[in-house]
Write an enzyme that holds these catalytic residues in place. Structure first.
Site, short mmCIF file in Angstrom:
data_model
loop_
_atom_site.label_atom_id
_atom_site.label_comp_id
_atom_site.label_asym_id
_atom_site.label_seq_id
_atom_site.Cartn_x
_atom_site.Cartn_y
_atom_site.Cartn_z
CG ASN A 222 13.12 -6.86 -26.68
OD1 ASN A 222 12.60 -7.68 -25.85
ND2 ASN A 222 14.42 -6.41 -26.29
CE LYS B 254 2.19 -8.99 -18.52
NZ LYS B 254 2.24 -8.46 -19.66
N PRO B 255 2.66 -12.68 -21.39
CG PRO B 255 1.59 -12.86 -23.49
CD PRO B 255 1.66 -13.40 -21.81
CB SER C 298 12.20 -1.01 -17.61
OG SER C 298 10.96 -0.87 -16.73
CD GLU D 146 17.82 -9.49 -20.23
OE1 GLU D 146 17.99 -8.21 -20.31
OE2 GLU D 146 17.08 -10.34 -20.94
CG LEU D 147 16.42 -5.62 -14.55
CD1 LEU D 147 16.64 -5.02 -13.04
CD2 LEU D 147 14.90 -5.92 -14.68
CB CYS E 70 18.44 -5.53 -23.11
SG CYS E 70 16.75 -5.63 -22.65
CD GLU F 82 18.27 -0.12 -22.77
OE1 GLU F 82 17.41 -0.26 -21.89
OE2 GLU F 82 18.69 -1.41 -22.93
C1 SIN Z 1 17.21 -8.68 -24.84
O1 SIN Z 1 17.58 -7.67 -25.60
O2 SIN Z 1 16.67 -8.56 -23.74
C2 SIN Z 1 17.85 -10.00 -25.14
C3 SIN Z 1 18.78 -9.99 -26.05
C4 SIN Z 1 19.60 -11.47 -26.58
O3 SIN Z 1 19.00 -12.50 -26.11
O4 SIN Z 1 20.51 -11.28 -27.14
#
Ligand code: SIN
Length: 497
Positions: A163, A186-187, A243, A264-265, A298, A399
């Site tokens: 994203n 790894k993207p 996720s 960061e989930l 997220c 979500e």
């Molecule tokens: C994310 O959605 O994982 C990051 C969003 C952000 O950096 O503001």
């Protein structure tokens, strides 16, 4: 199925198709290929390496070999390379934004903003590199010197999402490199091109061979690559955005080698509009937070709680703004929302809408995929508002990751706090009020890592980004962001006389 897209890169060499390992661009050992599609049209426009275990291991070997030299560099030398990388990112901003829009779908203006956002982390950590101080402790016994030094944790594996194809990898690699770690990355399988171009610019900046390594892999091969890194004791840290189920898998599977993790989930952010809120400010904050990246973020508000007294006025103002949104491909000058990333994304949004409507929610706007002369592709979804949403509906618990605003009605502060916290997730939360005493009370009560108070745009390189509860742990950005890539070492020198 190949589409001839006028890529219009000023530098054609930024379209990188290979892995970068030990300072060399190379095909995957087994020669596999991964197709990259444009979500605006669902057509393939590039092929990159599809990596397997051999490539994953080669990346670890290279990062491990480069580690002693890199960690021995002065902080100033590391900082200067990061600054040079930052300059090159900005100088090639237009090409990076083009690649990003092509593979991810976000409008060009948003892609440009993401390049600047990602670059800001590189600049920030170039500056933090030279401030990674330790401590000298007050001696508690005569003749003793007690010191704390910070050391790079070692080889770091960065696994990044689709994203934000540039910002997420930049904000993992920059602190790792600043701290003196070497990196294997790894993207996401949907968006490898922006990350590969970013690494190409790092190569040009002059990072030594093996300091940064990157391999791309398909959805299926990702498990092979990541499992290899999870098992390898030389990899001392995994940093992941994605996720919650995958984050839990990483936590479980890295237990044998006790790696440090930053996770960061997923989120399920509440956005609360109290009766005393400035409604115009609340609507524009919601528009910014909710529709950024078409809702594929997220920290996007996923549940919008509006006090009963202002529900009608708020809904009317919101609808007027949502009707101004323009859905279309990245390259359309008026587009404010691009396509969703793929079919699964469209299906999930539709499932949330259908489930809510079947249980009594009311459609105020949108509600279905969109196809017209501008938005001419399979993955567009109309910006949607649902009213009369309740906790029984799926949208309250999952979500959505799309342009859907579900409106929940509430009557009291204590009630809305309870509802806002009634989720296993805790990444972001937002609220609007003009009552100063409520600001501190509600900020303290909300269970989230990031709180927007009368503000929808919260992200910044200077601030710690990360979650609470099942939204993960670890922080990105800010001076805290370096800690995640360092070990603390205590030195005790005795017999000083
Ligand atoms: C994310 O959605 O994982 C990051 C969003 C952000 O950096 O503001």
């Amino acid at each position: 199925m190949n589409e001839s897209i006028p890529l219009q890169l000023q530098r054609a060499d930024l379209l990188c198709r290979q892995n970068f390992i030990a300072g060399q661009w190379c095909d995957s050992a087994a020669g596999g290929q991964l197709a990259v599609s444009n979500p605006a049209t669902d057509t393939v426009f590039a092929q990159v390496a599809n990596s397997d275990q051999q490539d994953a291991l080669a990346a670890v070997d290279a990062a491990q070999a480069a580690l002693p030299r890199w960690r021995a560099q002065t902080a100033r030398a590391r900082s200067q390379l990061l600054k040079q990388w930052h300059r090159l990112i900005l100088a090639n901003s237009e090409d990076l934004a083009t690649l990003m829009s092509l593979e991810q779908g976000k409008p060009l203006a948003e892609a440009r903003a993401e390049v600047a956002y990602g670059a800001s982390y590189v600049e920030w950590f170039a500056e933090e590199a030279v401030r990674a101080r330790g401590d000298i402790l007050p001696a508690l016994a005569p003749g003793k010197l007690q010191m704390v030094v910070k050391e790079p944790i070692g080889v770091v594996a960065a696994i990044t999402p689709w994203n934000f194809p540039l910002a997420m990898i930049a904000r993992k690699l920059a602190p790792a490199l600043a701290a003196g770690c070497t990196v294997i990355a790894k993207p996401a399988e949907d968006t490898p091109l922006t990350a590969l171009a970013l690494v190409k610019l790092a190569e040009e900046a002059g990072f030594p061979a093996g300091t940064i390594n990157i391999v791309s892999a398909s959805r299926e091969s990702t498990a092979t690559v990541v499992d290899c890194w999870l098992r390898d004791g030389r990899v001392r840290k995994i940093t992941f955005t994605g996720s919650t189920p995958v984050g839990k898998h990483l936590a479980r599977e890295s237990a044998d080698t006790l790696k440090k993790l930053s996770l960061e989930l997923g989120g399920n952010a509440p956005f609360i509009v109290f009766a005393d809120a400035d409604l115009d400010a609340a609507v524009s904050g919601l528009m910014a937070a909710k529709f950024r990246n078409g809702g594929q973020t997220c920290v996007c508000p996923n549940r919008v709680y509006v006090h009963s007294d202002v529900m009608a006025a708020f809904t009317e103002k919101l609808q007027a703004q949502v009707e101004q949104l323009s859905v279309g491909p990245a390259t359309h000058p008026a587009a404010t929302i691009g396509p969703m990333i793929n079919r699964r994304a469209i299906d999930k949004i539709q499932r949330h809408v259908d489930n809510a409507v079947a249980q009594g929610a009311r459609l105020v706007a949108g509600g279905q995929p969109l196809r017209n002369a501008i938005a001419d592709g399979p993955f567009y979804f109309a910006p949607t508002i649902l009213a009369d949403v309740t906790t029984a509906m799926e949208v309250c618990h999952e979500e959505t990751f799309g342009p859907l605003v579900p409106l929940f009605r509430f009557h009291s502060e204590s009630d809305v706090i309870e509802q806002a916290n009634a989720t296993p997730f805790g990444l972001a939360a937002y609220f609007y009020t003009q009552d100063p005493s409520r600001i501190w009370r509600v900020s303290s009560a909300l269970q989230a890592g990031v709180i927007g108070i009368n503000e929808g745009a919260v992200a910044s390189e200077a601030a710690p980004f990360g979650g609470a509860k099942e939204s993960g742990y670890g922080r990105e950005g800010s001076h805290y962001g370096l800690d995640d890539y360092q070990n603390i070492k205590y030195l005790c020198q005795g017999n000083l006389g």
